[in-house]
Design a protein around this motif. Sequence first.
Motif, PDB file in Angstrom:
ATOM      1  N   HIS A  56       0.847  -1.193   0.000  1.00 36.33           N
ATOM      2  CA  HIS A  56       0.000   0.000   0.000  1.00 36.33           C
ATOM      3  C   HIS A  56       0.882   1.242   0.000  1.00 36.33           C
ATOM      4  N   LEU A  57       0.301   2.350  -0.448  1.00 31.74           N
ATOM      5  CA  LEU A  57       0.974   3.641  -0.385  1.00 31.74           C
ATOM      6  C   LEU A  57       0.285   4.527   0.642  1.00 31.74           C
ATOM      7  N   LYS A  58       1.062   5.317   1.319  1.00 34.64           N
ATOM      8  CA  LYS A  58       0.528   6.147   2.399  1.00 34.64           C
ATOM      9  C   LYS A  58      -0.467   7.186   1.903  1.00 34.64           C
ATOM     10  N   ASP A  59      -0.378   7.584   0.616  1.00 31.01           N
ATOM     11  CA  ASP A  59      -1.309   8.594   0.115  1.00 31.01           C
ATOM     12  C   ASP A  59      -2.643   8.003  -0.340  1.00 31.01           C
ATOM     13  N   GLY A  60      -2.795   6.673  -0.188  1.00 32.53           N
ATOM     14  CA  GLY A  60      -4.066   6.035  -0.517  1.00 32.53           C
ATOM     15  C   GLY A  60      -4.171   5.511  -1.934  1.00 32.53           C
ATOM     16  N   LYS A  61      -3.195   5.820  -2.780  1.00 36.91           N
ATOM     17  CA  LYS A  61      -3.191   5.255  -4.136  1.00 36.91           C
ATOM     18  C   LYS A  61      -2.970   3.748  -4.057  1.00 36.91           C
ATOM     19  N   GLN A  62      -3.467   3.033  -5.064  1.00 34.38           N
ATOM     20  CA  GLN A  62      -3.287   1.587  -5.135  1.00 34.38           C
ATOM     21  C   GLN A  62      -1.953   1.276  -5.820  1.00 34.38           C
ATOM     22  N   ILE A  63      -1.280   0.219  -5.350  1.00 33.77           N
ATOM     23  CA  ILE A  63       0.004  -0.168  -5.926  1.00 33.77           C
ATOM     24  C   ILE A  63       0.118  -1.684  -5.978  1.00 33.77           C
ATOM     25  N   SER A  64       0.789  -2.185  -7.010  1.00 33.29           N
ATOM     26  CA  SER A  64       1.133  -3.599  -7.091  1.00 33.29           C
ATOM     27  C   SER A  64       2.548  -3.692  -7.652  1.00 33.29           C
ATOM     28  N   ILE A  65       3.278  -4.721  -7.212  1.00 30.51           N
ATOM     29  CA  ILE A  65       4.718  -4.833  -7.477  1.00 30.51           C
ATOM     30  C   ILE A  65       5.046  -6.234  -7.960  1.00 30.51           C
ATOM     31  N   THR A  66       6.009  -6.339  -8.873  1.00 35.62           N
ATOM     32  CA  THR A  66       6.459  -7.657  -9.326  1.00 35.62           C
ATOM     33  C   THR A  66       7.895  -7.577  -9.816  1.00 35.62           C
ATOM     34  N   HIS A  67       8.622  -8.687  -9.698  1.00 31.67           N
ATOM     35  CA  HIS A  67       9.914  -8.784 -10.383  1.00 31.67           C
ATOM     36  C   HIS A  67      10.232 -10.238 -10.684  1.00 31.67           C
ATOM     37  N   SER A  68      10.911 -10.431 -11.811  1.00 34.65           N
ATOM     38  CA  SER A  68      11.283 -11.756 -12.280  1.00 34.65           C
ATOM     39  C   SER A  68      12.596 -11.648 -13.034  1.00 34.65           C
ATOM     40  N   PHE A  69      13.641 -12.298 -12.497  1.00 33.21           N
ATOM     41  CA  PHE A  69      14.959 -12.257 -13.124  1.00 33.21           C
ATOM     42  C   PHE A  69      15.387 -10.802 -13.347  1.00 33.21           C
ATOM     43  N   GLN A  70      15.599 -10.395 -14.608  1.00 34.50           N
ATOM     44  CA  GLN A  70      16.159  -9.062 -14.830  1.00 34.50           C
ATOM     45  C   GLN A  70      15.120  -7.978 -15.092  1.00 34.50           C
ATOM     46  N   PHE A  71      13.852  -8.246 -14.784  1.00 40.54           N
ATOM     47  CA  PHE A  71      12.833  -7.214 -14.942  1.00 40.54           C
ATOM     48  C   PHE A  71      12.011  -7.048 -13.665  1.00 40.54           C
ATOM     49  N   SER A  72      11.620  -5.824 -13.399  1.00 41.35           N
ATOM     50  CA  SER A  72      10.688  -5.539 -12.316  1.00 41.35           C
ATOM     51  C   SER A  72       9.671  -4.532 -12.825  1.00 41.35           C
ATOM     52  N   ALA A  73       8.530  -4.446 -12.147  1.00 39.23           N
ATOM     53  CA  ALA A  73       7.485  -3.516 -12.578  1.00 39.23           C
ATOM     54  C   ALA A  73       6.659  -3.079 -11.384  1.00 39.23           C
ATOM     55  N   VAL A  74       6.148  -1.868 -11.486  1.00 39.89           N
ATOM     56  CA  VAL A  74       5.232  -1.315 -10.490  1.00 39.89           C
ATOM     57  C   VAL A  74       4.066  -0.684 -11.238  1.00 39.89           C
ATOM     58  N   ILE A  75       2.861  -0.908 -10.735  1.00 39.73           N
ATOM     59  CA  ILE A  75       1.671  -0.246 -11.263  1.00 39.73           C
ATOM     60  C   ILE A  75       1.050   0.562 -10.133  1.00 39.73           C
ATOM     61  N   VAL A  76       0.675   1.799 -10.437  1.00 36.06           N
ATOM     62  CA  VAL A  76       0.043   2.696  -9.469  1.00 36.06           C
ATOM     63  C   VAL A  76      -1.249   3.211 -10.093  1.00 36.06           C
ATOM     64  N   SER A  77      -2.319   3.238  -9.303  1.00 37.98           N
ATOM     65  CA  SER A  77      -3.618   3.621  -9.851  1.00 37.98           C
ATOM     66  C   SER A  77      -4.533   4.169  -8.758  1.00 37.98           C
ATOM     67  N   ASP A  78      -5.571   4.873  -9.186  1.00 35.48           N
ATOM     68  CA  ASP A  78      -6.633   5.263  -8.268  1.00 35.48           C
ATOM     69  C   ASP A  78      -7.549   4.073  -7.979  1.00 35.48           C
ATOM     70  N   GLY A  79      -7.584   3.096  -8.904  1.00 36.68           N
ATOM     71  CA  GLY A  79      -8.453   1.937  -8.756  1.00 36.68           C
ATOM     72  C   GLY A  79      -7.686   0.696  -8.341  1.00 36.68           C
ATOM     73  N   ILE A  80      -8.408  -0.377  -8.105  1.00 36.13           N
ATOM     74  CA  ILE A  80      -7.803  -1.638  -7.675  1.00 36.13           C
ATOM     75  C   ILE A  80      -7.047  -2.263  -8.844  1.00 36.13           C
ATOM     76  N   ILE A  81      -5.802  -2.692  -8.571  1.00 37.23           N
ATOM     77  CA  ILE A  81      -4.964  -3.223  -9.641  1.00 37.23           C
ATOM     78  C   ILE A  81      -4.053  -4.343  -9.119  1.00 37.23           C
ATOM     79  N   GLY A  82      -3.531  -5.134 -10.055  1.00 34.41           N
ATOM     80  CA  GLY A  82      -2.538  -6.157  -9.747  1.00 34.41           C
ATOM     81  C   GLY A  82      -1.655  -6.352 -10.958  1.00 34.41           C
ATOM     82  N   ILE A  83      -0.388  -6.732 -10.737  1.00 31.62           N
ATOM     83  CA  ILE A  83       0.551  -6.891 -11.854  1.00 31.62           C
ATOM     84  C   ILE A  83       1.457  -8.088 -11.615  1.00 31.62           C
ATOM     85  N   ASP A  84       1.895  -8.703 -12.711  1.00 37.55           N
ATOM     86  CA  ASP A  84       2.862  -9.804 -12.610  1.00 37.55           C
ATOM     87  C   ASP A  84       3.734  -9.844 -13.857  1.00 37.55           C
ATOM     88  N   ILE A  85       5.017 -10.166 -13.648  1.00 34.02           N
ATOM     89  CA  ILE A  85       5.959 -10.434 -14.739  1.00 34.02           C
ATOM     90  C   ILE A  85       6.495 -11.847 -14.552  1.00 34.02           C
TER      91      ILE A  85
END
Length: 208
Positions: A79-108
């Motif tokens: 979670h983020l302290k400002d209330g925005k939605q966040i999801s995090i992923t990493h696999s080998f040499q890549f990572s990713a973050v998604i930030v949104s006002d709505g509900i979200i999820g991410i995977d690599i």
Amino acid sequence: MPLYKTITPNSQTTVKIWKITESFDDLMHGLDLKPESLSRVSGMKSEMHQRGFLSVRHLLRAFGYSDSDLFYDKNGKPHLKDGKQISITHSFQFSAVIVSDGIIGIDIEKQREKIQVIAHKFIDYEYNYLEEHTEDYINKLTVIWCVKESLYKLFATPGLSFKQHCLMIPASDDVNETVAWIDYNDKKHRYHVQFLEFEGFTCAYAMA
């Protein structure tokens, strides 16, 4: 700064992908980690995991956040302290973050043949849409896994099953979006999913 790609699926949502090319020391440079994060990364046995962890903190900076803005709930959902939605992923040499006002999820995930061995654990009716021994079979399995993992992350509910509760309509060839559902406790939750492939990896993100 190897910010690999920035995607804006809608006006409230941004995805940032990082290609991890730096050493551990280079990634540590310039980061202000809170004590628990420093302890966590120091305790990781794999340098690959350490670099993945640190690259995510650089992605946070790219969004304008710091490590101290991020926290996790009892189910391990970030979670983020400002209330925005966040999801995090990493696999080998890549990572990713998604930030949104709505509900979200991410995977690599890296596209690997061994996904065939566990396919029966996360695929049910989707088998009806798949053809084994085709050139893109591994890629399609990886897309399904990534979609279901992104659903799992956004729902963050113990007991949720990839196979029983997470459902998706496999996309047609040359289409990079589809619809997916979580069918749990007699309630259906519908999500829009987009995905992309790059350098032998697949990334999918689900949005309410």
